[in-house]
Design a protein around this motif. Structure first.
Motif, PDB file in Angstrom:
ATOM      1  N   ILE A 161       0.871  -1.175   0.000  1.00 29.82           N
ATOM      2  CA  ILE A 161       0.000   0.000   0.000  1.00 29.82           C
ATOM      3  C   ILE A 161       0.910   1.227   0.000  1.00 29.82           C
ATOM      4  N   GLY A 162       0.763   2.076  -1.000  1.00 35.15           N
ATOM      5  CA  GLY A 162       1.678   3.216  -1.108  1.00 35.15           C
ATOM      6  C   GLY A 162       0.962   4.508  -1.432  1.00 35.15           C
ATOM      7  N   PHE A 163       1.751   5.528  -1.757  1.00 36.28           N
ATOM      8  CA  PHE A 163       1.206   6.836  -2.086  1.00 36.28           C
ATOM      9  C   PHE A 163       0.788   6.891  -3.548  1.00 36.28           C
ATOM     10  N   ASP A 164      -0.216   7.719  -3.821  1.00 35.00           N
ATOM     11  CA  ASP A 164      -0.607   7.957  -5.203  1.00 35.00           C
ATOM     12  C   ASP A 164       0.341   8.978  -5.838  1.00 35.00           C
ATOM     13  N   ALA A 165      -0.015   9.455  -7.034  1.00 33.29           N
ATOM     14  CA  ALA A 165       0.899  10.308  -7.796  1.00 33.29           C
ATOM     15  C   ALA A 165       1.252  11.601  -7.067  1.00 33.29           C
ATOM     16  N   ALA A 166       0.351  12.101  -6.211  1.00 30.81           N
ATOM     17  CA  ALA A 166       0.589  13.381  -5.541  1.00 30.81           C
ATOM     18  C   ALA A 166       1.824  13.341  -4.646  1.00 30.81           C
ATOM     19  N   LEU A 167       2.116  12.172  -4.047  1.00 34.22           N
ATOM     20  CA  LEU A 167       3.257  12.045  -3.137  1.00 34.22           C
ATOM     21  C   LEU A 167       4.189  10.904  -3.556  1.00 34.22           C
ATOM     22  N   ALA A 168       4.164  10.596  -4.838  1.00 39.04           N
ATOM     23  CA  ALA A 168       4.958   9.469  -5.321  1.00 39.04           C
ATOM     24  C   ALA A 168       6.458   9.703  -5.251  1.00 39.04           C
ATOM     25  N   ASP A 169       6.880  10.960  -5.132  1.00 38.24           N
ATOM     26  CA  ASP A 169       8.309  11.256  -5.129  1.00 38.24           C
ATOM     27  C   ASP A 169       8.890  11.393  -3.725  1.00 38.24           C
ATOM     28  N   THR A 170       8.136  11.011  -2.690  1.00 34.99           N
ATOM     29  CA  THR A 170       8.658  11.104  -1.331  1.00 34.99           C
ATOM     30  C   THR A 170       9.717  10.028  -1.090  1.00 34.99           C
ATOM     31  N   PRO A 171      10.686  10.269  -0.211  1.00 34.83           N
ATOM     32  CA  PRO A 171      11.741   9.266   0.037  1.00 34.83           C
ATOM     33  C   PRO A 171      11.198   7.942   0.543  1.00 34.83           C
ATOM     34  N   GLN A 172      10.162   7.966   1.389  1.00 36.18           N
ATOM     35  CA  GLN A 172       9.645   6.698   1.914  1.00 36.18           C
ATOM     36  C   GLN A 172       8.940   5.878   0.831  1.00 36.18           C
ATOM     37  N   GLN A 173       8.299   6.551  -0.144  1.00 38.59           N
ATOM     38  CA  GLN A 173       7.680   5.805  -1.237  1.00 38.59           C
ATOM     39  C   GLN A 173       8.752   5.157  -2.113  1.00 38.59           C
ATOM     40  N   ALA A 174       9.843   5.886  -2.378  1.00 45.54           N
ATOM     41  CA  ALA A 174      10.943   5.320  -3.169  1.00 45.54           C
ATOM     42  C   ALA A 174      11.541   4.111  -2.454  1.00 45.54           C
ATOM     43  N   TRP A 175      11.709   4.202  -1.115  1.00 42.73           N
ATOM     44  CA  TRP A 175      12.257   3.079  -0.354  1.00 42.73           C
ATOM     45  C   TRP A 175      11.306   1.888  -0.417  1.00 42.73           C
ATOM     46  N   LEU A 176       9.998   2.127  -0.299  1.00 43.19           N
ATOM     47  CA  LEU A 176       9.022   1.036  -0.325  1.00 43.19           C
ATOM     48  C   LEU A 176       9.011   0.345  -1.685  1.00 43.19           C
ATOM     49  N   GLU A 177       9.160   1.100  -2.753  1.00 41.15           N
ATOM     50  CA  GLU A 177       9.193   0.489  -4.086  1.00 41.15           C
ATOM     51  C   GLU A 177      10.420  -0.395  -4.247  1.00 41.15           C
ATOM     52  N   ARG A 178      11.556   0.055  -3.671  1.00 42.76           N
ATOM     53  CA  ARG A 178      12.745  -0.806  -3.723  1.00 42.76           C
ATOM     54  C   ARG A 178      12.529  -2.073  -2.890  1.00 42.76           C
ATOM     55  N   TYR A 179      11.912  -1.930  -1.749  1.00 46.33           N
ATOM     56  CA  TYR A 179      11.640  -3.089  -0.890  1.00 46.33           C
ATOM     57  C   TYR A 179      10.683  -4.055  -1.582  1.00 46.33           C
ATOM     58  N   ALA A 180       9.658  -3.512  -2.249  1.00 48.21           N
ATOM     59  CA  ALA A 180       8.681  -4.373  -2.934  1.00 48.21           C
ATOM     60  C   ALA A 180       9.341  -5.168  -4.049  1.00 48.21           C
ATOM     61  N   ASP A 181      10.336  -4.577  -4.690  1.00 43.41           N
ATOM     62  CA  ASP A 181      11.142  -5.299  -5.693  1.00 43.41           C
ATOM     63  C   ASP A 181      10.260  -5.965  -6.749  1.00 43.41           C
ATOM     64  N   GLY A 182       9.342  -5.197  -7.308  1.00 39.36           N
ATOM     65  CA  GLY A 182       8.506  -5.701  -8.390  1.00 39.36           C
ATOM     66  C   GLY A 182       7.196  -6.303  -7.948  1.00 39.36           C
ATOM     67  N   ARG A 183       7.026  -6.531  -6.654  1.00 43.13           N
ATOM     68  CA  ARG A 183       5.743  -7.067  -6.181  1.00 43.13           C
ATOM     69  C   ARG A 183       4.651  -6.001  -6.296  1.00 43.13           C
ATOM     70  N   THR A 184       3.404  -6.441  -6.285  1.00 38.92           N
ATOM     71  CA  THR A 184       2.266  -5.591  -6.623  1.00 38.92           C
ATOM     72  C   THR A 184       1.946  -4.574  -5.533  1.00 38.92           C
ATOM     73  N   PHE A 185       1.576  -3.373  -5.959  1.00 38.92           N
ATOM     74  CA  PHE A 185       0.965  -2.392  -5.062  1.00 38.92           C
ATOM     75  C   PHE A 185      -0.549  -2.522  -5.231  1.00 38.92           C
ATOM     76  N   SER A 186      -1.221  -3.002  -4.196  1.00 38.14           N
ATOM     77  CA  SER A 186      -2.658  -3.247  -4.298  1.00 38.14           C
ATOM     78  C   SER A 186      -3.480  -1.979  -4.189  1.00 38.14           C
ATOM     79  N   LEU A 187      -2.896  -0.936  -3.565  1.00 35.16           N
ATOM     80  CA  LEU A 187      -3.661   0.284  -3.340  1.00 35.16           C
ATOM     81  C   LEU A 187      -2.715   1.474  -3.245  1.00 35.16           C
ATOM     82  N   LEU A 188      -3.105   2.578  -3.882  1.00 40.63           N
ATOM     83  CA  LEU A 188      -2.365   3.836  -3.794  1.00 40.63           C
ATOM     84  C   LEU A 188      -3.310   4.906  -3.273  1.00 40.63           C
TER      85      LEU A 188
END
Length: 300
Positions: free
Chosen positions: A181-208
């Motif tokens: 579960i992550g941020f939508d486009a409005a906050l997609a460039d935050t450092p924590q969202q970037a870290w979460l995307e690296r952690y997910a490593d290609g796995r699905t984001f079910s909700l933004l």
């Protein structure tokens, strides 16, 4: 010319809309419109363009509003001078800060603050975007991005830490099946969202979604794993921390408009914010909270 009408025009200029001016002054839209109309009758020309979705000021309206704003500032200085001689702190301070900080940290602390300063009025704007102090959007700001300008007074308050959370049942799912579960486009460039995307490593984001409270609700509903501020997540009875790995804490910064550095009202609010962050200096978050790491045997 009625000062109250000028004050309404100045507030409308500062807030940018009838709704904002009404909220700031604690009145309804009809009162704002009535006073603007009275001022226009006094001046003899239109000061505001009444459009369907906005109420921009005319050129003459902007000129008068600028002078009225200066009058309001001088009025506040007189008010502060009078009350300071009586040992009181009064006035209005506009503070903008991230929604999570206002709801979880600041508002619970305000009853004690109000006992100390009953005549001080605080206007809160819970906004994840950066408000401009130079344009009069706020007097004080708490920001999660280090300010770069030199015209304001800046102080580092402390850190806000984040960790991964899910329900205990969801944490038992195979890690390859985890969704996030992550941020939508409005906050997609935050450092924590970037870290979460690296952690997910290609796995699905079910909700933004656009805020931490919706992310927490989604995680509590079993929709996936969310990266949440510890301050928010640890208040939930349904969530557990699922991993020791976490992004670097984000620094919080206090920013004060330079023109207000001698204001006793602004100083009272600033000191209160500094105390809130400094109460537990040994903890990375603004409050010392127990960490719960899910003790689960996760199948690979």
């Amino acid at each position: 010319m009625d000062w109250r009408d000028l004050h309404v025009l100045a507030t409308l200029c500062r807030e940018g809309s009838l709704a904002g001016a009404a909220r700031s002054l604690g009145v309804n839209h009809a009162t704002i419109s009535r006073r603007i109309s009275a001022l226009e009758d006094e001046v003899g020309e239109r000061l505001v363009r009444r459009l369907a979705r906005s109420t921009p000021l005319t050129e003459k309206g902007r000129e008068i509003a600028a002078m009225a704003l200066e009058m309001a500032r001088q009025s506040q200085l007189i008010e502060r001078l009078v009350h300071s001689s009586k040992g009181m702190i009064t006035g209005t301070v506009r503070l903008t800060a991230p929604p999570a900080f206002i709801s979880e940290t600041l508002i619970p602390s305000l009853p004690d603050f109000r006992k100390r300063h009953p005549n001080l009025r605080l206007i809160l704007s819970a906004d994840s975007h950066i408000a401009s102090l130079d344009k009069g959007d706020a007097d004080i700001a708490v920001r999660l991005v280090e300010p770069t300008g030199q015209q304001n007074i800046v102080r580092r308050l402390g850190n806000i830490s984040y960790a991964l959370y899910a329900t205990h049942e969801y944490a038992l799912h195979p890690t390859n099946d985890w969704q996030f579960i992550g941020f939508d486009a409005a906050l997609a460039d935050t450092p924590q969202q970037a870290w979460l995307e690296r952690y997910a490593d290609g796995r699905t984001f079910s909700l933004l979604v656009s805020d931490f409270y919706s992310q927490r609700a989604a995680a509590e509903a079993g929709l996936g794993i969310a990266l949440l501020p510890e301050r928010i997540a640890e208040t939930s009875e349904k969530l557990v921390r699922i991993d020791d790995r976490q992004p670097l804490p984000r620094s919080a910064w206090l920013v004060i408009h330079a023109d207000l550095k001698k204001s006793s009202a602004v100083r009272a609010i600033s000191d209160h914010l500094i105390r809130l962050f400094g109460a537990d200096a040994g903890e990375s978050g603004p409050g010392k909270l127990a960490r719960r790491v899910a003790a689960v045997g996760r199948p690979k």
